[in-house]
Design a protein around this motif. Structure first.
Motif, PDB file in Angstrom:
ATOM      1  N   ARG A  82       0.848  -1.198   0.000  1.00 19.81           N
ATOM      2  CA  ARG A  82       0.000   0.000   0.000  1.00 19.81           C
ATOM      3  C   ARG A  82       0.883   1.249   0.000  1.00 19.81           C
ATOM      4  O   ARG A  82       1.765   1.410   0.861  1.00 19.81           O
ATOM      5  N   GLY A  83       0.585   2.154  -0.917  1.00 15.59           N
ATOM      6  CA  GLY A  83       1.467   3.282  -1.193  1.00 15.59           C
ATOM      7  C   GLY A  83       1.790   4.179  -0.014  1.00 15.59           C
ATOM      8  O   GLY A  83       2.892   4.705   0.091  1.00 15.59           O
ATOM      9  N   ASN A  84       0.849   4.359   0.889  1.00 16.53           N
ATOM     10  CA  ASN A  84       1.096   5.328   1.972  1.00 16.53           C
ATOM     11  C   ASN A  84       2.203   4.896   2.927  1.00 16.53           C
ATOM     12  O   ASN A  84       2.652   5.685   3.740  1.00 16.53           O
ATOM     13  N   ASN A  85       2.624   3.634   2.840  1.00 17.50           N
ATOM     14  CA  ASN A  85       3.712   3.161   3.694  1.00 17.50           C
ATOM     15  C   ASN A  85       5.093   3.389   3.090  1.00 17.50           C
ATOM     16  O   ASN A  85       6.100   3.203   3.770  1.00 17.50           O
ATOM     17  N   VAL A  86       5.119   3.793   1.823  1.00 13.73           N
ATOM     18  CA  VAL A  86       6.393   3.869   1.100  1.00 13.73           C
ATOM     19  C   VAL A  86       7.202   5.094   1.523  1.00 13.73           C
ATOM     20  O   VAL A  86       6.690   6.212   1.591  1.00 13.73           O
ATOM     21  N   LEU A  87       8.478   4.863   1.805  1.00 12.90           N
ATOM     22  CA  LEU A  87       9.409   5.949   2.078  1.00 12.90           C
ATOM     23  C   LEU A  87      10.063   6.363   0.758  1.00 12.90           C
ATOM     24  O   LEU A  87      10.080   7.533   0.410  1.00 12.90           O
ATOM     25  N   ILE A 109      11.570   9.637  -3.820  1.00  5.99           N
ATOM     26  CA  ILE A 109      11.132   9.772  -2.430  1.00  5.99           C
ATOM     27  C   ILE A 109       9.671  10.202  -2.407  1.00  5.99           C
ATOM     28  O   ILE A 109       9.286  11.140  -3.104  1.00  5.99           O
ATOM     29  N   ARG A 110       8.857   9.514  -1.605  1.00  7.01           N
ATOM     30  CA  ARG A 110       7.436   9.863  -1.514  1.00  7.01           C
ATOM     31  C   ARG A 110       7.275  11.144  -0.687  1.00  7.01           C
ATOM     32  O   ARG A 110       7.767  11.241   0.446  1.00  7.01           O
ATOM     33  N   GLY A 111       6.541  12.097  -1.241  1.00  3.64           N
ATOM     34  CA  GLY A 111       6.492  13.444  -0.688  1.00  3.64           C
ATOM     35  C   GLY A 111       6.049  13.553   0.754  1.00  3.64           C
ATOM     36  O   GLY A 111       6.522  14.411   1.491  1.00  3.64           O
ATOM     37  N   ASN A 112       5.147  12.689   1.177  1.00 10.41           N
ATOM     38  CA  ASN A 112       4.598  12.870   2.526  1.00 10.41           C
ATOM     39  C   ASN A 112       5.621  12.621   3.628  1.00 10.41           C
ATOM     40  O   ASN A 112       5.362  12.942   4.780  1.00 10.41           O
TER      41      ASN A 112
END
Lengths: 83, 83, 83, 83, 83, 83, 83
Positions: free
Chosen positions: A70-75, F69-72
């Motif tokens: 799931r994308g929201n876990n990606v650093l 790098i994921r922005g959040n």
């Protein structure tokens, strides 16, 4: 070429899309890494990895035939040059 | 086939949808895992598992006849090849 | 029936809606569980429980006549077969 | 009446709205509880409490004439039967 | 008057707006409190405080001539009766 | 020029875009820093770094040919003057 | 003038915009502070600081020529009276 006006195709999410089927290393916020072939990715950074292995602090922890992260876990997603 | 233009059907959420009724392992952010048949899933990654078992650090903790997992807790969904 | 095209009525949020008035166990992210009759639920997973009890590590902590749980705290909703 | 098709008025946020001016107990994610008359509430679960008291682990910590709690901190709202 | 149909003007965000220029105490999620005159507030609960003081565990930590607090950090806004 | 009416081109996200191909230091919420050439960035602050190095507490930890790098996760992007 | 109807120009985000080019102190959720001239800010509270210094517990940690802070990390922006 004007570096102040990069073409749309070089945007981060497009570059990720172009790396489909390449070897990547996905690091999650919980510090665990997954290395494998990125079968697909979407703009939310949901990623499908195939033939993946999970490593924590450099040592292999588990193998995955096919996993959807799931994308929201990606650093970050590191794109490996080698195929 | 052009790997730079994957068809829509191979996107992560579509691949998950196609895994409906397969055995999956859902790992949550809190490190707990749930294994069972994925009766359904939606684009937010809300998942229905049936005949599921919860495992923590590899040992079974509980059984679930039918459980709906809220998608925002999902770390990944591993799709098992065996049915 | 085609498992690759599940009907809309089997989607996770619809299955939850259909469990209205059934006994459920709601586990929250903070590990606390609430068991009771699910009087209602909405797509955000906000849940109304009636005649509920709160348990932590398996022991009852408190009783609730009527409680509205905010959906973003929900880890999962387990639907009990018994009514 | 069909429990599978609850009327809109029984949805969680509507039930909360109907509890306006009732005594409630609001527990926040940080475990602190606020008891008082719920003067109002909105769909985000922002809550106005009047004549409220804050309790932590069951002992009173402070009094509040009028306090507006930001909804995203809410774990649950317990509606007291007594007025 | 019907308590089940509160007028729009009594909604939490409107009540906050009406408290403009009153003394408030803003507690943040990190437990720190800011007391001062609420020069303004918006629906996200971004707050401008003037002549404010920061207190932690009841003791004053710092003074602020004018500070804009980002709303997502707010736990609650307590509206003081005294002006 | 009126400082109260900054032109759109000076907005934070536009300034970042203009720093494309410059050396930057990206610090993430987990305190780790990545230094490299910012090949691209989007409004969510997703960043592509090339020829990057990861440093933790000032010492180099790893090298990255190309990383997204994921922005959040971003705390800040420091734009280096030197190219 | 009616304090219950503040003009739009006094809203928190507008007040921030007007503080462009003033000295500010930005405190982040991780307790670190950045002091400098706020070259720009947007409604998400993304902030550009120039000639900034980072302080932790009151002691200077680092200097920044130009840094873009991602808004979601911001706890508050303190506007200094002195220019």
């Amino acid at each position: 070429m004007n570096p102040q006006a990069p073409t749309q195709s070089k945007r981060p999410l497009n570059v990720l899309q172009k790396a489909t089927n390449k070897q990547v290393c996905v690091r999650l916020k919980n510090e665990i890494e997954y290395k494998g072939k990125m079968a697909n990715v979407d703009p939310y950074m949901n990623v499908i990895l195939v033939d993946a292995e999970e490593t924590e602090n450099g040592s292999k922890v588990a193998n995955y035939g096919k996993v959807v992260i799931r994308g929201n876990n990606v650093l970050y997603v590191k794109i490996e040059d080698r195929l």
